[in-house]
Scaffold this motif. Structure first.
Motif, short mmCIF file in Angstrom:
data_model
loop_
_atom_site.label_atom_id
_atom_site.label_comp_id
_atom_site.label_asym_id
_atom_site.label_seq_id
_atom_site.Cartn_x
_atom_site.Cartn_y
_atom_site.Cartn_z
N PHE A 57 0.72 -1.33 0.07
CA PHE A 57 -0.07 -0.03 -0.13
C PHE A 57 0.90 1.33 -0.07
O PHE A 57 0.37 2.20 -0.52
N HIS A 104 -4.71 0.45 -4.94
CA HIS A 104 -4.89 0.66 -3.52
C HIS A 104 -6.36 0.62 -3.17
O HIS A 104 -6.63 -0.24 -2.16
N ARG A 148 -7.51 -2.60 -1.03
CA ARG A 148 -7.71 -2.08 0.29
C ARG A 148 -9.28 -2.98 0.65
O ARG A 148 -9.73 -3.13 1.78
N ALA A 167 2.06 -4.44 10.01
CA ALA A 167 1.10 -3.34 10.62
C ALA A 167 0.16 -4.01 11.92
O ALA A 167 -0.34 -3.41 12.67
N GLY A 168 -0.03 -5.52 11.34
CA GLY A 168 -1.14 -6.04 12.17
C GLY A 168 -0.60 -6.49 13.58
O GLY A 168 -1.57 -7.09 14.28
N SER A 199 2.14 -2.67 16.38
CA SER A 199 1.65 -1.42 17.00
C SER A 199 0.72 -2.05 18.21
O SER A 199 0.62 -1.42 19.26
N ILE A 249 2.20 5.69 18.75
CA ILE A 249 3.21 4.91 18.42
C ILE A 249 3.18 5.06 16.66
O ILE A 249 4.46 4.96 16.27
N SER A 250 2.36 5.58 16.04
CA SER A 250 2.48 6.01 14.73
C SER A 250 2.45 7.63 14.79
O SER A 250 1.54 8.19 14.71
N SER A 252 2.88 10.34 9.70
CA SER A 252 2.77 9.89 8.45
C SER A 252 3.11 10.62 7.49
O SER A 252 3.45 11.91 7.56
N ARG A 291 2.99 11.92 3.11
CA ARG A 291 2.11 12.16 1.85
C ARG A 291 3.33 12.94 1.11
O ARG A 291 4.21 13.36 1.43
N TYR A 325 0.89 13.44 13.94
CA TYR A 325 -0.28 13.13 14.77
C TYR A 325 0.30 13.35 16.11
O TYR A 325 -0.58 13.71 17.01
N PRO A 339 -4.97 8.48 16.00
CA PRO A 339 -4.01 7.33 16.28
C PRO A 339 -3.94 6.43 14.96
O PRO A 339 -2.98 5.80 14.65
N PHE A 340 -5.15 6.51 14.40
CA PHE A 340 -5.28 5.35 13.15
C PHE A 340 -5.27 6.24 12.05
O PHE A 340 -5.66 5.69 10.91
N ARG A 362 -7.05 6.35 3.74
CA ARG A 362 -5.85 5.37 4.30
C ARG A 362 -5.97 5.29 5.69
O ARG A 362 -4.94 4.80 6.43
N CYS A 411 -6.60 3.65 9.05
CA CYS A 411 -5.91 2.12 9.36
C CYS A 411 -7.08 1.19 9.31
O CYS A 411 -8.04 1.34 10.04
N PRO A 412 -7.01 0.24 8.44
CA PRO A 412 -7.90 -0.90 8.32
C PRO A 412 -8.04 -1.86 9.40
O PRO A 412 -9.11 -2.45 9.63
C1 HEM Z 1 -2.59 -0.28 17.92
C2 HEM Z 1 -2.61 -0.55 16.79
C3 HEM Z 1 -2.56 0.16 15.49
C4 HEM Z 1 -2.16 1.61 15.12
C5 HEM Z 1 -1.67 2.86 16.24
C6 HEM Z 1 -2.26 1.78 13.71
C7 HEM Z 1 -1.97 3.12 13.16
C8 HEM Z 1 -2.06 3.08 11.82
C9 HEM Z 1 -2.02 4.39 11.06
C10 HEM Z 1 -1.75 5.87 11.70
C11 HEM Z 1 -2.07 4.29 10.18
C12 HEM Z 1 -2.16 5.18 8.99
C13 HEM Z 1 -0.84 5.60 8.19
C14 HEM Z 1 -1.33 6.85 7.44
O1 HEM Z 1 -2.03 7.68 7.39
O2 HEM Z 1 -0.67 6.75 6.10
C15 HEM Z 1 -2.14 2.99 9.68
C16 HEM Z 1 -2.55 2.20 8.46
C17 HEM Z 1 -2.34 0.75 8.25
N1 HEM Z 1 -2.70 -0.14 9.20
FE1 HEM Z 1 -2.74 0.39 11.26
N2 HEM Z 1 -2.39 0.51 13.06
C18 HEM Z 1 -2.50 -0.48 14.27
C19 HEM Z 1 -3.09 -1.82 13.98
C20 HEM Z 1 -3.35 -2.04 12.75
C21 HEM Z 1 -3.68 -3.62 12.39
C22 HEM Z 1 -4.07 -4.49 13.49
C23 HEM Z 1 -3.71 -3.78 11.34
C24 HEM Z 1 -3.81 -5.04 10.28
C25 HEM Z 1 -4.84 -5.58 10.65
C26 HEM Z 1 -3.16 -2.81 10.50
C27 HEM Z 1 -2.84 -2.49 9.36
C28 HEM Z 1 -2.67 -1.24 8.60
C29 HEM Z 1 -2.55 -1.04 6.81
C30 HEM Z 1 -2.52 -2.07 6.02
C31 HEM Z 1 -2.31 0.48 6.93
C32 HEM Z 1 -2.20 1.06 5.64
C33 HEM Z 1 -3.54 1.56 5.07
C34 HEM Z 1 -3.47 2.38 3.71
O3 HEM Z 1 -2.68 2.71 3.47
O4 HEM Z 1 -4.47 2.19 3.10
N3 HEM Z 1 -3.09 -1.62 11.73
N4 HEM Z 1 -2.16 2.34 10.78
#
Ligand code: HEM
Length: 813
Positions: free
Chosen positions: A135, A143, A147, A306-307, A310, A376-377, A380, A382, A405, A438-439, A444, A446-447
């Motif tokens: 991604f 994407h 996605r 990612a899964g 964090s 933790i993140s 990000s 762009r 963030y 946080p997500f 984009r 966080c899925p």
């Molecule tokens: C506490 C746990 C987590 C935190 C803090 C977190 C945080 C984030 C953040 C901030 C982003 C966005 C990044 C952006 O803005 O470019 C992101 C994207 C993403 N996260 Fe998480 N995440 C967590 C858990 C997970 C889990 C459990 C998964 C998988 C099942 C996951 C899969 C992804 C994926 C694939 C993306 C990319 C999405 C995209 O670009 O469309 N994350 N995450």
């Protein structure tokens, strides 16, 4: 004389060198800035945000790394704000690119919501590690398509029901293993990452054998170190090891993929439900094109990383925060929902359900606050696809944008006292868009956000109910905010955890006046100085008001004869049904001797608890509120501040519990402790003066054990304004069971290595019960000639009494 001249020359020389260095530094910086922005032309240049490009090649990278290494990561953005003002966006040079730093909610939100104006812009080194076909580097259309395919099965809590029982079992088994004597000390973070990894592998590649899991997990550890390191591809450097780890990951995942393709070619069908790898293998775009192996592998590498990474970190920090804040720990465990959830799970139910999870309101606040504090993140990336204005400043086409963030979450204008870990700040309406990221946000987002919250909450639920941590290396927090190694063990020492005092109050004639007003004995004690009839009149008015509240709002006519010792006593019969539109008048409630009517009683109790939590201002009409306020003031005046003094005393205790301690605990160093000053002159004396040392060591919980029946006692708490300091769950009626039994229940709920109990009241029964429990007892005596409610009683006195009893009992044995 010659020597003096020589020394003077040296000073001149040194000053000239310093001036030269400063001048060269300024010239080089200006020149670098000019080179980077010259091509934009005068008009576009003038619209750039303020900032500086730093030195050629390195830009602001040294300042960035220095801030994070020094343990004060916020210093980096703070220096831009200090030098250039609160413009929300700044220009700089980082990761070899001219970059805009977006640091406010508005700026971040605008960038995140504009997916045509901005594409991902991660540094090349990160893209190389995560995967060029993942991604972080995909085309807009790919994407969106992949996605959609991968996010649906892990998005929304209902979709997650499928995985809940696996998560539950994995958490329970992990906790059991770590706390078993054979495990000895464990590296908490390492184990948590292993646990979250097991869960994500099950979802994405179910049935992976232990050897595959271990190989993958080891490689991910190296990959993640490399992502946080300088991109130096030489043996001995973290980035070099990370690249090697990536090659290993590719080869392991390719092996699994080959195995699945080979099995499918032979017509074998995999047992069990479809996992994410199956979905990726079968996915076709609108032209019938399937994903190539390297695309599937890169998407899997990204998701598996990612899964788990964090979620593992956030689980660790949430646990540590809870453990280090016994008052929040106690609230999450007892006062909030966890014990209730545990009690309400029927014997036939295997593990937690989604319904249980949805009841974890306070725990969800704990998780949100952890996400906010830990960041933790923290940033990000762009890249602008065209010239775009943000906050009135130009982001030129092709420039990178860093979304901070962390700055949003640590902004004291958005989150007052941002370094304080305070889950209660999440009570009330949800945060404004863009203020909690946080997500991330937008296309984009966080899925895995729902999955992460589910995993963390399930872990905390089990941890709160049965475990404690003891840190083997308590100093490790200061080394880095993000890294911590904590050892699990069965107990915690008294020094590490603050002491929690549980105060068990008698109600009538201790916290409220009713009987002595009604029978005139209150006035009688003043030898004719107080109007007897007025006393009786005030008492009657209270009686009427209490009964009216009970009948109108607390179903008292229906449930009067079914007194329970506390509001959640029949909770196990409550099936959690949404009561918003439930018609209590039409449900034909009758004696609760069968399960059906017990459930109806439980619904009523739940509704009463909810009303109690809302407060009388929300449930009484305007007229009733006036009647109540008038009566309260009349009573207070007649009794020379008797009611408000009791309340002030309580409030002082709550101050410790709620504010002061939380402030002192995790982050604040050397802050002075604000001590509440009552406005009432008489009360000041009654409350005495608490010291910073005593407040820093204690937190408190108030319980009431009353000999009256439960529903009117809850009404009294509300009407006498004790609801802010005593939660409804902490009100006990000893009417049928006696005070001793209630004391035993309270001990069962709160007992722990650092918990002390103290009973306070005016009667024999509580005194005897306290003696049996070996708790200190503070007797409230009524002295009509004393100038205030609790003569001779203040916090230091109570603590001295408790210290004496508890210290002597710990010496005994
Ligand atoms: C506490 C746990 C987590 C935190 C803090 C977190 C945080 C984030 C953040 C901030 C982003 C966005 C990044 C952006 O803005 O470019 C992101 C994207 C993403 N996260 Fe998480 N995440 C967590 C858990 C997970 C889990 C459990 C998964 C998988 C099942 C996951 C899969 C992804 C994926 C694939 C993306 C990319 C999405 C995209 O670009 O469309 N994350 N995450």
């Amino acid at each position: 004389m010659a020597a003096a001249w020589a020394a003077g020359d040296l000073w001149v020389l040194a000053a000239a060198v310093v001036a030269g260095v400063v001048l060269v530094d300024a010239v080089v910086r200006r020149a670098h800035d000019w080179v980077r922005v010259a091509a934009l032309g005068a008009e576009r240049r003038s619209r750039l945000p303020p900032g500086e490009m730093g030195w050629p090649m390195v830009g602001s990278m040294w300042a960035f790394l220095r801030a994070f290494k020094s343990g004060n990561p916020d210093a980096f953005i703070a220096s831009f704000i200090r030098r250039f003002g609160r413009t929300g966006v700044y220009r700089t040079f980082m990761f070899s690119s001219p970059t805009i730093l977006a640091v406010t909610p508005e700026a971040c939100k605008q960038v995140l919501m504009d997916d045509e104006g901005f594409v991902t812009g991660w540094p090349k080194a990160t893209v190389t590690l995560i995967g060029p076909k993942s991604f972080v580097n995909m085309s807009y259309d790919d994407h969106r398509r992949i996605r959609k395919l991968t996010a649906a099965p892990i998005n929304g809590f209902d979709a997650l029901t499928t995985y809940l029982s696996f998560i539950d079992q994995t958490v329970v088994a992990s906790l059991r293993r770590w706390s078993s004597p054979e495990s000895g000390q464990v590296e908490f973070l390492t184990e948590l990452r292993r646990m979250t990894f097991k869960i994500i592998v099950q979802i994405f590649m179910s049935g992976a054998d232990d050897a595959t899991m271990e190989a993958l997990e080891r490689s991910y550890t190296d990959l993640n170190y490399g992502m946080r390191a300088m991109a130096i591809n030489l043996p001995g450097f973290a980035y070099y090891r990370a690249l090697r780890a990536r090659r290993k990951l590719v080869s392991v995942l390719q092996g699994v993929l080959d195995g699945r393709r080979a099995a499918a070619a032979k017509g074998f069908k995999r047992s069990g439900a479809m996992d994410m790898m199956d979905r990726l293998i079968e996915a076709e775009d609108e032209r019938g094109r399937r994903l190539a192996d390297d695309e599937i592998v890169d998407v899997l590498i990204m998701y598996l990383n990612a899964g788990h990474e964090s979620s593992g970190h956030i689980t660790m920090w949430a646990t540590v925060f809870l453990q280090e804040n016994p008052d929040i720990f106690a609230r999450a465990k007892v006062q909030a929902e966890q014990e209730e959830i545990m009690r309400s799970i029927p014997a036939t139910q295997n593990g937690l359900t989604l319904r249980d999870f949805k009841k974890m309101h306070f725990l969800s606040q704990v998780v949100d606050e952890t996400l906010r504090c830990v960041n933790i993140s923290f940033v990000s990336f762009r890249q602008a696809t065209r010239d775009i204005f943000v906050n009135g400043y130009l982001i030129p086409k092709g420039w990178k944008v860093q979304l901070w963030y962390r700055s949003v979450h640590m902004d004291d204008q958005v989150y007052p006292d941002p370094k304080m870990f305070n889950p209660s700040r999440w009570e009330g309406p949800p945060p404004k868009a863009g203020t909690f990221l946080p997500f991330g946000l937008g296309a984009r987002l966080c899925p895995g956000n729902d999955l992460a919250k589910l995993e963390i909450s399930v872990f905390l639920h089990h941890f709160l109910l049965g475990y404690k941590l003891k840190r083997a290396n308590p100093k490790c927090r200061s080394r880095s905010e993000m890294d911590g190694v904590v050892a699990a063990s069965a107990d915690a020492t008294r020094d590490e955890i603050k002491i929690m005092n549980v105060y068990i109050w008698d109600m009538d004639e201790t916290l409220i006046l009713l009987k002595s007003l009604l029978d005139g004995s209150y006035a009688g004690a003043f030898d004719g100085l107080k109007d007897h009839d007025k006393s009786v009149d005030i008492g009657k008015r209270w009686e009427n008001l209490i009964l009216e509240l009970c009948d109108e709002h607390f179903f008292y006519e229906e449930i009067e004869n079914y007194n329970e010792p506390f509001l959640s006593a029949v909770k196990e019969y409550d099936d959690g049904k949404d009561l918003t539109t439930y018609d209590f008048e039409a449900d034909c409630f009758s004696s609760p001797y069968d399960d059906l009517n017990k459930r109806k009683l439980a619904y009523r109790h739940r509704a009463i608890g909810e009303k109690y939590t809302k407060g009388l201002e929300k449930i009484l009409d305007h007229h009733m509120i006036k009647v109540w306020n008038d009566l309260y003031s009349a009573t207070d005046k007649y009794t020379d501040g008797w009611l408000s003094s009791a309340l002030m005393w309580h409030n002082q205790m709550l101050m410790w519990y709620n504010r002061v301690l939380m402030r002192l605990k995790l982050y604040k160093v050397g802050a002075s402790v604000p001590c509440m000053r009552p406005s009432h002159k008489l009360l000041e004396e009654a409350m005495g003066k608490s010291t910073a040392e005593s407040t820093a060591k204690h937190s408190s919980i108030n319980c009431i054990v009353t000999s009256g029946s439960l529903i009117p006692s809850l009404a009294k708490c509300l009407l006498y304004r004790l609801d802010d300091v005593v939660a409804f769950e902490n009100v006990y009626s000893s009417w049928e069971v006696g005070k001793l039994q209630c004391f035993k229940w309270i001990k069962e709920r709160y007992d722990g290595p650092n918990v002390r109990f103290c009973a306070i009241g005016d009667g024999h029964e509580e005194c005897t019960a306290a003696q049996i429990m070996k708790w200190p007892f503070v007797k409230i005596e009524f002295h009509p000639d004393a100038p205030h409610r609790f003569p001779g009683l203040n916090l230091p006195t109570i603590h001295r009494i408790m210290d004496t009893v508890y210290d002597s009992s710990s010496n005994d044995g």
